[in-house]
Design a protein around this motif. Structure first.
Motif, PDB file in Angstrom:
ATOM      1  N   ASP A 220       0.662  -1.180  -0.056  1.00 51.11           N
ATOM      2  CA  ASP A 220       0.156  -0.011   0.041  1.00 51.11           C
ATOM      3  C   ASP A 220       0.822   1.371   0.070  1.00 51.11           C
ATOM      4  N   GLY A 221       1.921   1.112  -0.448  1.00 51.31           N
ATOM      5  CA  GLY A 221       3.047   2.019  -0.270  1.00 51.31           C
ATOM      6  C   GLY A 221       3.345   2.791  -1.620  1.00 51.31           C
ATOM      7  N   TYR A 222       2.327   3.038  -2.501  1.00 50.68           N
ATOM      8  CA  TYR A 222       2.701   3.558  -3.879  1.00 50.68           C
ATOM      9  C   TYR A 222       3.058   5.094  -3.816  1.00 50.68           C
ATOM     10  N   THR A 223       2.604   5.642  -2.724  1.00 53.02           N
ATOM     11  CA  THR A 223       2.919   7.288  -2.479  1.00 53.02           C
ATOM     12  C   THR A 223       4.497   7.316  -2.137  1.00 53.02           C
ATOM     13  N   ASP A 224       5.160   6.269  -1.765  1.00 50.76           N
ATOM     14  CA  ASP A 224       6.759   6.220  -1.568  1.00 50.76           C
ATOM     15  C   ASP A 224       7.255   6.618  -2.758  1.00 50.76           C
ATOM     16  N   LEU A 225       6.724   6.505  -4.000  1.00 51.67           N
ATOM     17  CA  LEU A 225       7.448   6.396  -5.376  1.00 51.67           C
ATOM     18  C   LEU A 225       7.694   7.988  -5.561  1.00 51.67           C
ATOM     19  N   ASP A 226       7.024   8.776  -4.852  1.00 48.25           N
ATOM     20  CA  ASP A 226       7.313  10.301  -5.168  1.00 48.25           C
ATOM     21  C   ASP A 226       8.461  10.452  -4.717  1.00 48.25           C
ATOM     22  N   ASP A 227       9.338  10.173  -3.635  1.00 50.54           N
ATOM     23  CA  ASP A 227      10.567  10.398  -3.179  1.00 50.54           C
ATOM     24  C   ASP A 227      11.573   9.826  -4.311  1.00 50.54           C
ATOM     25  N   HIS A 228      11.380   8.731  -4.859  1.00 51.82           N
ATOM     26  CA  HIS A 228      12.283   7.959  -5.797  1.00 51.82           C
ATOM     27  C   HIS A 228      12.061   8.742  -7.198  1.00 51.82           C
ATOM     28  N   TYR A 229      11.034   9.387  -7.479  1.00 47.12           N
ATOM     29  CA  TYR A 229      10.953   9.924  -8.688  1.00 47.12           C
ATOM     30  C   TYR A 229      11.615  11.265  -8.572  1.00 47.12           C
ATOM     31  N   GLU A 230      11.702  12.214  -7.433  1.00 46.86           N
ATOM     32  CA  GLU A 230      12.342  13.105  -7.081  1.00 46.86           C
ATOM     33  C   GLU A 230      13.906  12.806  -7.293  1.00 46.86           C
ATOM     34  N   GLN A 231      14.291  11.870  -6.571  1.00 43.55           N
ATOM     35  CA  GLN A 231      15.763  11.537  -6.723  1.00 43.55           C
ATOM     36  C   GLN A 231      16.134  11.296  -8.080  1.00 43.55           C
ATOM     37  N   MET A 232      15.333  10.728  -8.855  1.00 41.81           N
ATOM     38  CA  MET A 232      15.668  10.613 -10.165  1.00 41.81           C
ATOM     39  C   MET A 232      15.777  11.869 -11.166  1.00 41.81           C
ATOM     40  N   LYS A 233      14.877  12.526 -10.880  1.00 35.50           N
ATOM     41  CA  LYS A 233      14.997  14.064 -11.475  1.00 35.50           C
ATOM     42  C   LYS A 233      16.171  14.420 -11.206  1.00 35.50           C
ATOM     43  N   GLY A 234      16.493  14.470  -9.868  1.00 34.41           N
ATOM     44  CA  GLY A 234      17.666  15.281  -9.375  1.00 34.41           C
ATOM     45  C   GLY A 234      18.937  14.631 -10.102  1.00 34.41           C
ATOM     46  N   PHE A 235      18.976  13.396 -10.272  1.00 32.67           N
ATOM     47  CA  PHE A 235      20.116  12.637 -10.854  1.00 32.67           C
ATOM     48  C   PHE A 235      20.057  13.097 -12.623  1.00 32.67           C
ATOM     49  N   ILE A 236      19.103  13.407 -13.008  1.00 32.62           N
ATOM     50  CA  ILE A 236      18.958  13.706 -14.586  1.00 32.62           C
ATOM     51  C   ILE A 236      19.299  15.167 -14.758  1.00 32.62           C
ATOM     52  N   HIS A 237      19.025  15.919 -13.947  1.00 35.13           N
ATOM     53  CA  HIS A 237      19.312  17.513 -13.695  1.00 35.13           C
ATOM     54  C   HIS A 237      20.913  17.508 -13.676  1.00 35.13           C
ATOM     55  N   LYS A 238      21.195  16.917 -12.525  1.00 31.93           N
ATOM     56  CA  LYS A 238      22.608  17.070 -12.126  1.00 31.93           C
ATOM     57  C   LYS A 238      23.785  16.785 -13.256  1.00 31.93           C
ATOM     58  N   ARG A 239      23.261  15.812 -14.000  1.00 38.45           N
ATOM     59  CA  ARG A 239      24.352  15.461 -15.405  1.00 38.45           C
ATOM     60  C   ARG A 239      24.047  16.157 -16.616  1.00 38.45           C
ATOM     61  N   GLY A 240      23.119  17.153 -16.268  1.00 38.96           N
ATOM     62  CA  GLY A 240      22.724  17.878 -17.687  1.00 38.96           C
ATOM     63  C   GLY A 240      21.770  17.239 -18.814  1.00 38.96           C
ATOM     64  N   LEU A 241      21.353  16.269 -18.155  1.00 38.01           N
ATOM     65  CA  LEU A 241      20.151  15.552 -19.249  1.00 38.01           C
ATOM     66  C   LEU A 241      18.894  16.311 -19.077  1.00 38.01           C
ATOM     67  N   LYS A 242      17.870  15.677 -20.002  1.00 39.44           N
ATOM     68  CA  LYS A 242      16.685  16.236 -19.994  1.00 39.44           C
ATOM     69  C   LYS A 242      15.882  14.935 -20.069  1.00 39.44           C
ATOM     70  N   ILE A 243      14.564  14.966 -19.290  1.00 35.92           N
ATOM     71  CA  ILE A 243      13.537  13.827 -19.565  1.00 35.92           C
ATOM     72  C   ILE A 243      13.001  13.901 -21.188  1.00 35.92           C
ATOM     73  N   ALA A 244      13.147  12.914 -21.724  1.00 39.59           N
ATOM     74  CA  ALA A 244      12.837  12.832 -23.170  1.00 39.59           C
ATOM     75  C   ALA A 244      11.466  11.903 -23.514  1.00 39.59           C
ATOM     76  N   GLY A 245      10.887  11.690 -22.413  1.00 39.29           N
ATOM     77  CA  GLY A 245       9.631  10.572 -22.704  1.00 39.29           C
ATOM     78  C   GLY A 245       8.702  10.332 -21.527  1.00 39.29           C
ATOM     79  N   ASN A 246       7.822   9.502 -21.742  1.00 37.92           N
ATOM     80  CA  ASN A 246       7.107   9.196 -20.590  1.00 37.92           C
ATOM     81  C   ASN A 246       7.859   8.005 -19.732  1.00 37.92           C
ATOM     82  N   SER A 247       7.673   7.958 -18.399  1.00 36.76           N
ATOM     83  CA  SER A 247       8.221   7.118 -17.408  1.00 36.76           C
ATOM     84  C   SER A 247       7.778   5.648 -17.561  1.00 36.76           C
ATOM     85  N   LEU A 248       8.181   4.644 -17.253  1.00 30.92           N
ATOM     86  CA  LEU A 248       7.968   3.447 -17.248  1.00 30.92           C
ATOM     87  C   LEU A 248       8.184   2.611 -15.988  1.00 30.92           C
TER      88      LEU A 248
END
Length: 282
Positions: A220-248
């Motif tokens: 029942d912990g799908y709201t915990d995914l929010d933090d993981h997505y934020e970490q991934m977006k931070g990882f992407i931004h830190k490396r000068g990359l951009k989100i290029a499509g829908n997440s899976l």
């Protein structure tokens, strides 16, 4: 001198056919034995060829009745047709078992990654095939659930894909950027088993550069995914990359209390290229 007669026990040992099976073949007339003065069963050496043929056909799940017909046929036409058909079945089974072996090796590697759930990596996603539906959770169409069931029933691909499929959810690129991580664009099924050219309702996904994170959440912990997505977006931004499509989100494995999920976010490459082994610990 060559021994021409063999007792039923000897035949069983030589050809690895159970005695009860030999007795059954004798009883139904598929391959009659001979009897000596003591009424013990024995077989002539020339009958070994028939027994070997019967054993081969039974190994291919050919029914006894069909074998009897083949053995009494005066031509090889039916046998040639049968062998051609069985060869196709065996080739398909070999393909299936080969991919299953690869899948087991792949899953062992995947399961190992769940020991390091803080790790985010840049990877090339795998080629896969997906069956997508509108998100049942997000749709206002009250009849969508029934429509999805009808679509699933129409899947025309070989059933081998079942051993290689996972439930997936897709978050649109716009919602991903906006932080709406639970507004799903699609739900569906993903299969890594190679489909034929006519894949039916499945769509082919080509490999692409992605940020990947392995996540373990409670049932029942799908709201915990929010933090993981934020970490991934931070990882992407830190490396000068951009989100290029829908997440899976790939639901890789379920226990009663835990869900093991892989999250993939497509990204555009930076000017200096990338290292597929690059990873970070957050």
């Amino acid at each position: 001198m060559v021994k021409l007669k063999f007792a039923i026990g000897e035949v069983s040992n030589i050809l690895s056919i159970p005695i009860d099976t030999l007795r059954y073949y004798d009883r139904i007339g598929l391959l009659p034995s001979h009897r000596d003065v003591n009424k013990y069963r024995y077989y002539y050496l020339e009958q070994f060829d028939s027994l070997i043929t019967i054993r081969m056909l039974r190994a291919m799940d050919v029914p006894i009745e069909r074998i009897q017909t083949l053995l009494t046929d005066d031509s090889l036409n039916d046998m040639r047709e049968l062998l051609s058909s069985k060869q196709k079945d065996i080739d398909r089974q070999l393909t299936y078992l080969n991919h299953l072996s690869q899948k087991l090796d792949f899953m062992k590697v995947q399961f190992q990654r769940f020991e390091e759930t803080d790790v985010i990596e840049l990877v090339q996603s795998n080629q896969s095939w997906v069956f997508l539906t509108d998100s049942i959770m997000e749709s206002i169409d009250k009849k969508l659930g029934n429509k999805v069931q009808q679509q699933v029933r129409k899947i025309s691909a070989h059933q081998e894909w079942l051993a290689f499929c996972h439930i997936i959810s897709i978050v649109s690129m716009d919602n991903l950027i906006a932080g709406n991580y639970h507004s799903y664009l699609n739900n569906g099924i993903l299969s890594t088993f190679p489909m034929e050219e006519d894949a039916g309702v499945f769509q082919k996904l080509e490999p692409c550069l992605c940020a990947r994170k392995c996540v373990v959440i409670g049932k029942d912990g799908y709201t915990d995914l929010d933090d993981h997505y934020e970490q991934m977006k931070g990882f992407i931004h830190k490396r000068g990359l951009k989100i290029a499509g829908n997440s899976l989100e790939i639901n890789l494995y379920n226990q009663y209390n835990n869900h093991y999920i892989e999250i993939y976010i497509p990204v555009t490459d930076n000017e200096e290229g990338w290292n597929k082994d690059e990873k970070t610990n957050n």
